[in-house]
Design a protein around this motif. Structure first.
Motif, mmCIF file in Angstrom:
data_model
loop_
_atom_site.group_PDB
_atom_site.id
_atom_site.type_symbol
_atom_site.label_atom_id
_atom_site.label_comp_id
_atom_site.label_asym_id
_atom_site.label_seq_id
_atom_site.Cartn_x
_atom_site.Cartn_y
_atom_site.Cartn_z
ATOM 1 N N THR A 52 0.836 -1.207 0.000
ATOM 2 C CA THR A 52 0.000 0.000 0.000
ATOM 3 C C THR A 52 0.868 1.253 0.000
ATOM 4 N N GLN A 53 0.352 2.339 -0.587
ATOM 5 C CA GLN A 53 1.045 3.623 -0.610
ATOM 6 C C GLN A 53 0.019 4.725 -0.804
ATOM 7 N N LYS A 54 -0.044 5.653 0.164
ATOM 8 C CA LYS A 54 -0.988 6.756 0.081
ATOM 9 C C LYS A 54 -0.427 7.948 0.840
ATOM 10 N N LYS A 55 -0.468 9.114 0.214
ATOM 11 C CA LYS A 55 -0.006 10.346 0.842
ATOM 12 C C LYS A 55 1.426 10.217 1.383
ATOM 13 N N ALA A 56 2.322 9.721 0.530
ATOM 14 C CA ALA A 56 3.767 9.677 0.792
ATOM 15 C C ALA A 56 4.178 8.715 1.901
ATOM 16 N N LYS A 57 3.334 7.720 2.158
ATOM 17 C CA LYS A 57 3.689 6.725 3.173
ATOM 18 C C LYS A 57 2.925 5.438 2.890
ATOM 19 N N SER A 58 3.428 4.328 3.399
ATOM 20 C CA SER A 58 2.769 3.042 3.162
ATOM 21 C C SER A 58 1.505 2.903 3.988
ATOM 22 N N ALA A 59 1.491 3.511 5.165
ATOM 23 C CA ALA A 59 0.361 3.390 6.103
ATOM 24 C C ALA A 59 0.574 4.427 7.198
ATOM 25 N N PRO A 60 -0.429 4.649 8.057
ATOM 26 C CA PRO A 60 -0.211 5.554 9.182
ATOM 27 C C PRO A 60 0.983 5.104 10.039
ATOM 28 N N ALA A 61 1.593 6.047 10.722
ATOM 29 C CA ALA A 61 2.818 5.761 11.475
ATOM 30 C C ALA A 61 2.639 4.640 12.486
ATOM 31 N N VAL A 62 1.531 4.623 13.208
ATOM 32 C CA VAL A 62 1.324 3.606 14.234
ATOM 33 C C VAL A 62 1.264 2.213 13.613
ATOM 34 N N MET A 80 15.456 -8.234 8.567
ATOM 35 C CA MET A 80 14.449 -7.312 8.054
ATOM 36 C C MET A 80 15.039 -6.498 6.910
ATOM 37 N N ILE A 81 14.382 -6.528 5.754
ATOM 38 C CA ILE A 81 14.824 -5.722 4.613
ATOM 39 C C ILE A 81 13.611 -5.007 4.024
ATOM 40 N N PRO A 82 13.474 -3.697 4.228
ATOM 41 C CA PRO A 82 12.369 -2.956 3.610
ATOM 42 C C PRO A 82 12.460 -3.004 2.090
ATOM 43 N N PRO A 83 11.336 -2.785 1.396
ATOM 44 C CA PRO A 83 11.364 -2.823 -0.067
ATOM 45 C C PRO A 83 12.223 -1.718 -0.651
ATOM 46 N N TRP A 84 12.121 -0.521 -0.079
ATOM 47 C CA TRP A 84 12.939 0.627 -0.478
ATOM 48 C C TRP A 84 12.771 1.715 0.569
ATOM 49 N N GLY A 85 13.221 2.934 0.277
ATOM 50 C CA GLY A 85 13.139 4.020 1.248
ATOM 51 C C GLY A 85 11.840 4.778 1.147
ATOM 52 N N GLY A 86 11.917 6.105 1.051
ATOM 53 C CA GLY A 86 10.701 6.911 1.006
ATOM 54 C C GLY A 86 10.934 8.289 1.579
ATOM 55 N N GLU A 87 9.937 8.792 2.291
ATOM 56 C CA GLU A 87 9.984 10.183 2.749
ATOM 57 C C GLU A 87 9.731 10.382 4.245
ATOM 58 N N TRP A 105 19.438 -8.627 11.907
ATOM 59 C CA TRP A 105 19.845 -7.577 10.983
ATOM 60 C C TRP A 105 18.641 -6.783 10.474
ATOM 61 N N VAL A 106 18.822 -5.483 10.376
ATOM 62 C CA VAL A 106 17.927 -4.616 9.610
ATOM 63 C C VAL A 106 18.808 -3.957 8.562
ATOM 64 N N MET A 107 18.421 -4.080 7.287
ATOM 65 C CA MET A 107 19.258 -3.559 6.206
ATOM 66 C C MET A 107 18.452 -2.699 5.250
ATOM 67 N N GLY A 108 19.054 -1.623 4.773
ATOM 68 C CA GLY A 108 18.438 -0.753 3.784
ATOM 69 C C GLY A 108 19.255 0.520 3.662
ATOM 70 N N TYR A 109 18.704 1.497 2.955
ATOM 71 C CA TYR A 109 19.367 2.798 2.862
ATOM 72 C C TYR A 109 18.312 3.866 2.590
ATOM 73 N N SER A 110 18.744 5.076 2.260
ATOM 74 C CA SER A 110 17.859 6.200 2.023
ATOM 75 C C SER A 110 17.071 6.508 3.299
ATOM 76 N N ASP A 111 15.755 6.633 3.227
ATOM 77 C CA ASP A 111 14.954 6.993 4.403
ATOM 78 C C ASP A 111 15.135 5.990 5.537
ATOM 79 N N THR A 112 15.385 4.733 5.198
ATOM 80 C CA THR A 112 15.575 3.690 6.213
ATOM 81 C C THR A 112 16.781 3.975 7.093
ATOM 82 N N SER A 113 17.742 4.765 6.603
ATOM 83 C CA SER A 113 18.976 4.954 7.363
ATOM 84 C C SER A 113 18.738 5.640 8.709
#
Length: 337
Positions: A52-62, A80-87, A105-113
């Motif tokens: 899911t993706q709506k209003k610059a996020k996958s879901a509400p923060a909670v 844990m590996i997120p699909p990608w970063g974001g905002e 392990w949690v791995m990723g980059y961009s917003d995930t950092s």
């Protein structure tokens, strides 16, 4: 001390979207990435937020935080590996259960950092700044990207050596798919502000400047406590990359980090290649690096394999590293001590 997770063979990969999810038209890319990983013997478990993706996020923060916390607590999920970063990952930090975090392990980059850095600073658990899941969808992985497996399966007390890439990708060509995802066409050269040879050592910390700068002044940036509790005051090597900042905005951010004490007892700075770095009134990125080198009196290495101009070295937050650069080529030896 630093606690190092370990990637075992046949590991179960938890895929959750703490920042942006995948729009419906791109779901096939994540399914392909999961399929490639399963062909290599992994098991993938995708959470609801991935789709899911709506209003610059996958879901509400909670909801994003709850799914992340649930997967981190699940003993059946190993990494844990997120699909990608974001905002807007920063929205979830106040809901993350740092107190009861399992060692994985949690791995990723961009917003995930921002999440990676916060985890390591608050818990002393090492985290991996490396490839996103979506970039593992190729028929094969280039040699630099592929090192994520070797790095994450290094035992505590062990060491792992990575080299600068032979070639990097100048620009994304989404309409021209490559068997290894990236189009690696440009010669990689790691550059320095000083001599052609640089040798530095220290504990690695870093991420995307655009997002980790927003940790300053929050409960998630306590560098001083981390120094005392986990690395006994050893020097730090910061690796940083710029996604979208012009040179003056980057300069402001780096000055803020300096004034916040982030660069105290810093043995060197590493900067990734960037698609941004646009000059402002002839103030170039080289000027930014030189100003910082002059102020801090430490070596600065730039155009390294890190961030949004792939491929990238897998950097471990908290690991002890020895970085060497000679005539445009670099090595990163990480020691899990």
């Amino acid at each position: 001390m630093i606690t190092y997770p370990f990637l075992k063979k046949g590991a179960a990969i938890g895929v959750t979207a703490p920042s942006s999810g995948i729009p419906a038209g791109l779901h096939g890319l994540i399914k392909l990435a999961c399929s490639r990983l399963e062909q290599k013997g992994y098991r993938t478990v995708c959470g609801d937020t991935v789709w899911t993706q709506k209003k610059a996020k996958s879901a509400p923060a909670v909801k994003r935080a709850a799914e992340f916390n649930s997967m981190m607590a699940d003993s059946e999920i190993d990494i844990m590996i997120p699909p990608w970063g974001g905002e807007l990952l920063v929205e979830i930090l106040e809901y993350i259960d740092f107190e009861n975090m399992k060692t994985k392990w949690v791995m990723g980059y961009s917003d995930t950092s921002a999440l990676l850095l916060a985890i390591t600073l608050k818990t002393g658990i090492a985290t991996a700044h490396g490839t996103n899941l979506i970039d593992l969808r190729g028929e094969y992985w280039d040699e630099t990207t592929a090192m994520w497996e070797t790095v994450l399966s290094t035992a505590s007390g062990g060491s792992v050596l990575q080299h600068s890439s032979p070639l990097y990708q100048k620009e994304w060509q989404h309409d021209n798919p490559s068997p290894c995802v990236f189009h690696l066409t440009e010669e990689t050269r790691w550059k320095t502000t000083s001599s052609s040879t640089v040798k530095i050592s220290g504990r690695l910390l870093g991420g995307c400047v655009d997002i980790i700068r927003h940790l300053i002044g929050t409960p998630y940036d306590d560098i001083q406590s981390f120094r005392r509790q986990h690395i006994s005051g050893e020097p730090i090597i910061w690796y940083l990359e710029n996604c979208e900042l012009g040179t003056t905005d980057l300069r402001r951010s780096l000055v803020q980090m300096k004034l916040a004490g982030w660069f105290d007892n810093c043995s060197g700075l590493l900067f990734g290649r960037s698609p941004a770095n646009m000059p402002v009134e002839n103030y170039t990125i080289e000027d930014v690096y030189q100003d910082l080198a002059d102020e801090l009196q430490i070596p600065i290495v730039y155009d390294i394999d890190c961030g949004h101009v792939p491929p990238q070295v897998t950097f471990i937050n908290g690991a002890f590293a020895e970085v060497e650069v000679t005539d445009g080529k670099g090595t990163v030896l990480q020691i899990f001590k």
